[in-house]
Design a protein around this motif. Sequence first.
Motif, PDB file in Angstrom:
ATOM      1  N   ARG A   1       7.811   2.404  -4.322  1.00  0.00           N
ATOM      2  CA  ARG A   1       7.286   2.146  -2.980  1.00  0.00           C
ATOM      3  C   ARG A   1       7.952   3.081  -1.984  1.00  0.00           C
ATOM      4  O   ARG A   1       9.034   3.616  -2.227  1.00  0.00           O
ATOM      5  CB  ARG A   1       7.538   0.688  -2.592  1.00  0.00           C
ATOM      6  CG  ARG A   1       6.810  -0.279  -3.464  1.00  0.00           C
ATOM      7  CD  ARG A   1       7.037  -1.743  -3.171  1.00  0.00           C
ATOM      8  NE  ARG A   1       7.931  -2.099  -2.104  1.00  0.00           N
ATOM      9  CZ  ARG A   1       8.319  -3.345  -1.847  1.00  0.00           C
ATOM     10  NH1 ARG A   1       7.885  -4.329  -2.619  1.00  0.00           N
ATOM     11  NH2 ARG A   1       9.128  -3.613  -0.853  1.00  0.00           N
ATOM     12  N   THR A   2       7.313   3.253  -0.850  1.00  0.00           N
ATOM     13  CA  THR A   2       7.854   4.168   0.165  1.00  0.00           C
ATOM     14  C   THR A   2       9.144   3.653   0.789  1.00  0.00           C
ATOM     15  O   THR A   2       9.865   4.425   1.427  1.00  0.00           O
ATOM     16  CB  THR A   2       6.808   4.398   1.270  1.00  0.00           C
ATOM     17  OG1 THR A   2       6.415   3.130   1.827  1.00  0.00           O
ATOM     18  CG2 THR A   2       5.578   5.114   0.717  1.00  0.00           C
TER      19      THR A   2
ATOM     20  N   ALA B   1      -0.687   8.925 -17.362  1.00  0.00           N
ATOM     21  CA  ALA B   1      -1.621   8.592 -16.281  1.00  0.00           C
ATOM     22  C   ALA B   1      -0.825   8.360 -15.010  1.00  0.00           C
ATOM     23  O   ALA B   1       0.344   7.957 -15.068  1.00  0.00           O
ATOM     24  CB  ALA B   1      -2.427   7.348 -16.636  1.00  0.00           C
ATOM     25  N   GLU B   2      -1.446   8.625 -13.853  1.00  0.00           N
ATOM     26  CA  GLU B   2      -0.725   8.458 -12.594  1.00  0.00           C
ATOM     27  C   GLU B   2      -1.682   8.140 -11.463  1.00  0.00           C
ATOM     28  O   GLU B   2      -2.883   8.435 -11.526  1.00  0.00           O
ATOM     29  CB  GLU B   2       0.044   9.733 -12.255  1.00  0.00           C
ATOM     30  CG  GLU B   2      -0.844  10.947 -12.044  1.00  0.00           C
ATOM     31  CD  GLU B   2      -0.055  12.187 -11.709  1.00  0.00           C
ATOM     32  OE1 GLU B   2       0.469  12.245 -10.577  1.00  0.00           O
ATOM     33  OE2 GLU B   2       0.034  13.070 -12.571  1.00  0.00           O
ATOM     34  N   ASP B   3      -1.136   7.521 -10.416  1.00  0.00           N
ATOM     35  CA  ASP B   3      -1.851   7.283  -9.166  1.00  0.00           C
ATOM     36  C   ASP B   3      -0.824   7.421  -8.047  1.00  0.00           C
ATOM     37  O   ASP B   3       0.063   6.575  -7.900  1.00  0.00           O
ATOM     38  CB  ASP B   3      -2.484   5.892  -9.144  1.00  0.00           C
ATOM     39  CG  ASP B   3      -3.367   5.665  -7.912  1.00  0.00           C
ATOM     40  OD1 ASP B   3      -3.266   6.465  -6.952  1.00  0.00           O
ATOM     41  OD2 ASP B   3      -4.127   4.676  -7.906  1.00  0.00           O
ATOM     42  N   ASP B   4      -0.946   8.504  -7.270  1.00  0.00           N
ATOM     43  CA  ASP B   4       0.026   8.779  -6.209  1.00  0.00           C
ATOM     44  C   ASP B   4      -0.403   8.220  -4.858  1.00  0.00           C
ATOM     45  O   ASP B   4       0.220   8.515  -3.835  1.00  0.00           O
ATOM     46  CB  ASP B   4       0.263  10.288  -6.102  1.00  0.00           C
ATOM     47  CG  ASP B   4       0.966  10.835  -7.329  1.00  0.00           C
ATOM     48  OD1 ASP B   4       1.675  10.047  -7.989  1.00  0.00           O
ATOM     49  OD2 ASP B   4       0.799  12.023  -7.648  1.00  0.00           O
ATOM     50  N   SER B   5      -1.465   7.405  -4.867  1.00  0.00           N
ATOM     51  CA  SER B   5      -1.886   6.696  -3.661  1.00  0.00           C
ATOM     52  C   SER B   5      -2.359   5.310  -4.079  1.00  0.00           C
ATOM     53  O   SER B   5      -3.523   4.944  -3.958  1.00  0.00           O
ATOM     54  CB  SER B   5      -3.006   7.472  -2.950  1.00  0.00           C
ATOM     55  OG  SER B   5      -3.374   6.806  -1.754  1.00  0.00           O
TER      56      SER B   5
ATOM     57  N   GLY C   1       0.800  -1.214   0.000  1.00  0.00           N
ATOM     58  CA  GLY C   1       0.000   0.000   0.000  1.00  0.00           C
ATOM     59  C   GLY C   1       0.835   1.267   0.000  1.00  0.00           C
ATOM     60  O   GLY C   1       2.022   1.254   0.328  1.00  0.00           O
ATOM     61  N   GLY C   2       0.183   2.370  -0.404  1.00  0.00           N
ATOM     62  CA  GLY C   2       0.846   3.669  -0.386  1.00  0.00           C
ATOM     63  C   GLY C   2       1.926   3.834  -1.429  1.00  0.00           C
ATOM     64  O   GLY C   2       2.822   4.657  -1.265  1.00  0.00           O
ATOM     65  N   ALA C   3       1.837   3.090  -2.536  1.00  0.00           N
ATOM     66  CA  ALA C   3       2.838   3.183  -3.588  1.00  0.00           C
ATOM     67  C   ALA C   3       2.478   4.280  -4.579  1.00  0.00           C
ATOM     68  O   ALA C   3       1.420   4.911  -4.497  1.00  0.00           O
ATOM     69  CB  ALA C   3       2.977   1.842  -4.298  1.00  0.00           C
TER      70      ALA C   3
END
Length: 244
Positions: free
Chosen positions: A217-218, A184-188, A166-168
């Motif tokens: 990833r974080t 395209a993007e997804d920051d969460s 999660g949180g990637a």
Amino acid sequence: MKGSRERVGAIRAALLAYRPSASMLVALAALFVALGGTTYAVTKLPKRSVGPAQLKRNAVRTQHIKARNVTRSRIARRAIDSSLVASNSLTGGDIREGTLGTVRNATNAASAADSAKVGGRTVQKFSFVEAAPTAATTVLAVDGLTLTAVCDAGPALAVTASTSVGGAFIHSGGTHSAGGTFYAEDDSFDTVDSFDPLQDAGATGSTNLRGTLVYARTDGTVVTADFLAEETATGCVFAGTAVG
């Protein structure tokens, strides 16, 4: 005059009294001969007269051995080990390759999969080349990122990305044959989400595309994938190379 002769005679008699006797002279001569004989014996030894029994322990040192005078046949088997060989003195020409096992620190190169690592990162290809219709197929799974491709009737290509962490973050963009770009993007990017790396591709939809996807990833793990997407007359193509 008579008195002078008597004094001279007395002095001569005294000197003669201290003259060595004949036996003393013989003894001295024998001593000198013995001493001379010892010197002669040391400097004039017969050939092959000195063996191991005549040598003191540790008597023969490096300076007593002529350079390059010890041949291979004079060295005992296994007498020379790594402690007697200078560091980096042996080269490839000195090693019989057939006696080597797996080289230390090269164990990972024993398989083709491991030999694809560069700087500790895995380089691998992915290829989905299928006729329509083909159900969802896992194309790539690396470091928590999974890419799945479907080729529906039409043919129509659909690609979905998912994450097990999660949180990637995930971004995807590129160009298409119509001359435009897509992004395209997804920051969460979470475990319950799905992401279409081909979305917003413009008039061409999911065909004639070339792009790059980046998944981060974080914890610092990063996957980068270069890909192409194509819908042919009979099927679909989604292929490329991923580094993770």
